[in-house]
Design a protein around this motif. Structure first.
Motif, mmCIF file in Angstrom:
data_model
loop_
_atom_site.group_PDB
_atom_site.id
_atom_site.type_symbol
_atom_site.label_atom_id
_atom_site.label_comp_id
_atom_site.label_asym_id
_atom_site.label_seq_id
_atom_site.Cartn_x
_atom_site.Cartn_y
_atom_site.Cartn_z
ATOM 1 N N GLU A 95 -8.148 -9.171 -7.738
ATOM 2 C CA GLU A 95 -7.933 -10.410 -7.004
ATOM 3 C C GLU A 95 -8.323 -11.562 -7.922
ATOM 4 O OE1 GLU A 95 -10.550 -12.279 -3.580
ATOM 5 O OE2 GLU A 95 -9.432 -10.544 -2.797
ATOM 6 N N ALA A 133 -7.539 -2.382 -8.054
ATOM 7 C CA ALA A 133 -7.347 -3.598 -7.266
ATOM 8 C C ALA A 133 -7.913 -4.793 -8.018
ATOM 9 C CB ALA A 133 -8.025 -3.470 -5.912
ATOM 10 N N SER A 137 0.830 -1.214 0.000
ATOM 11 C CA SER A 137 0.000 0.000 0.000
ATOM 12 C C SER A 137 0.859 1.257 0.000
ATOM 13 C CB SER A 137 -0.922 -0.008 1.222
ATOM 14 O OG SER A 137 -1.741 -1.156 1.261
ATOM 15 N N ALA A 152 -8.083 -4.695 -1.596
ATOM 16 C CA ALA A 152 -9.001 -3.632 -1.181
ATOM 17 C C ALA A 152 -8.368 -2.755 -0.105
ATOM 18 C CB ALA A 152 -10.309 -4.231 -0.676
ATOM 19 N N GLU A 153 -7.573 -3.352 0.772
ATOM 20 C CA GLU A 153 -6.882 -2.578 1.790
ATOM 21 C C GLU A 153 -5.877 -1.618 1.155
ATOM 22 O OE1 GLU A 153 -5.592 -1.516 5.801
ATOM 23 O OE2 GLU A 153 -7.434 -2.018 4.731
ATOM 24 N N VAL A 191 -6.218 -0.183 -1.724
ATOM 25 C CA VAL A 191 -7.012 0.933 -2.247
ATOM 26 C C VAL A 191 -7.424 1.861 -1.116
ATOM 27 C CG1 VAL A 191 -9.165 1.562 -3.401
ATOM 28 C CG2 VAL A 191 -7.827 -0.376 -4.231
ATOM 29 N N ARG A 192 -7.838 1.304 0.017
ATOM 30 C CA ARG A 192 -8.253 2.134 1.149
ATOM 31 C C ARG A 192 -7.115 3.040 1.627
ATOM 32 N NH1 ARG A 192 -8.214 2.594 6.630
ATOM 33 N NH2 ARG A 192 -6.705 0.917 6.893
ATOM 34 N N GLN A 237 -6.030 -14.750 -2.408
ATOM 35 C CA GLN A 237 -6.384 -14.233 -1.094
ATOM 36 C C GLN A 237 -6.908 -15.390 -0.251
ATOM 37 O OE1 GLN A 237 -6.502 -10.696 0.258
ATOM 38 N NE2 GLN A 237 -6.412 -12.203 1.915
ATOM 39 N N PRO A 272 -13.400 -7.424 2.837
ATOM 40 C CA PRO A 272 -12.355 -6.816 2.014
ATOM 41 C C PRO A 272 -11.040 -7.565 2.167
ATOM 42 C CG PRO A 272 -12.772 -5.479 3.965
ATOM 43 C CD PRO A 272 -13.825 -6.548 3.944
#
Length: 252
Positions: A66, A64, A20, A52-53, A55-56, A40, A48
């Motif tokens: 997967e 993102a 990230s 997704a983390e 992106v957050r 994942q 999530p």
């Protein structure tokens, strides 16, 4: 560098937060970024995941993707076999990364656990996908005891496969590092043969997204779109070298 593999030297050492941070620093530098999580594990259908983390934390401009999700927190091959779901091949991972690289300046491929975790029944790993892509691999390492061995083993595994190791990032640098962490910091480059490219402060993933994005470039070296300096960090945290006392000229 359009594709970068991100692998850990183990589990729960900050690989997703480092991914990230690299994404956030690249976005801040004006680059378009995609984060690819091939497998994942240990996450339910509506929860999530790691992509997704990213992106957050790094921002909504990050793409993102997967490829597969398995409910149990196990190695992808084992998790797929137990769930009755299909495994992933290196070719599928490479194809997805290549497709994303056509529309993004940087594609980050975050592995599952360590470099040689099995993705399928044939024993293929993230290293096999890296070979197909011709992509370098960044190692995320812990700070404390044991990291010299695990990081050096991962670096040797890359070299044994004629793969490029881009460097090492410490996934969680303690607020008050003990002597082992401080000594490891000085020895990681010598032991692994790879440059130190960053160190994320402990608890970075708990920052608000705005603070995370603003701070990310200060945790990473210029090759990762940051401003962090290994020399300055070592000067601050690494202990001075041990120098034995001079011999007593009187022989006492």
């Amino acid at each position: 560098m359009s594709v970068l593999m991100v692998s850990g030297t183990g589990t729960e050492i900050g690989k997703t937060v480092v991914t990230s941070a690299i994404a956030a620093a690249a976005v801040a530098a004006g680059r378009s970024v995609a984060v690819l999580k091939p497998a994942q594990t240990g996450v339910g259908p509506q929860e999530p995941g790691d992509a997704a983390e990213a992106v957050r934390l790094a921002g909504p401009s990050v793409t993102a993707v997967e490829l597969a999700r398995y409910p149990e927190p196990l190695a992808p091959d084992t998790a797929a076999r137990r769930s009755g779901l299909a495994t992933l091949s290196p070719a599928q991972i490479a194809e997805a990364a290549q497709r994303l690289s056509q529309d993004h300046d940087l594609v980050l491929v975050e592995g599952a656990g360590g470099l040689l975790v099995r993705f399928d029944e044939a024993g293929h790993t993230l290293a096999d996908a890296a070979r197909l892509l011709g992509a370098p691999t960044l190692l995320v390492a812990q700070a404390g005891l044991g990291t010299l061995s695990s990081t050096t083993l991962a670096a040797e595994a890359l070299r044994a496969r004629d793969l490029i190791g881009s460097g090492v990032v410490v996934g969680s640098w303690p607020r008050i590092p003990d002597l082992a962490a401080r000594c490891n910091l000085a020895d990681l480059t010598k032991s692994s043969g790879l440059p130190l490219l960053g160190a994320l402060p402990e608890g970075s993933g708990a920052l608000t997204p705005d603070r995370f994005r603003a701070s990310a470039p200060t945790w990473l070296a210029p090759p990762l779109s940051g401003t962090w300096s290994a020399d300055s960090f070592l000067a601050t945290w690494a202990p001075p070298p041990y120098l034995p006392a001079a011999p007593d000229p009187a022989g006492v």
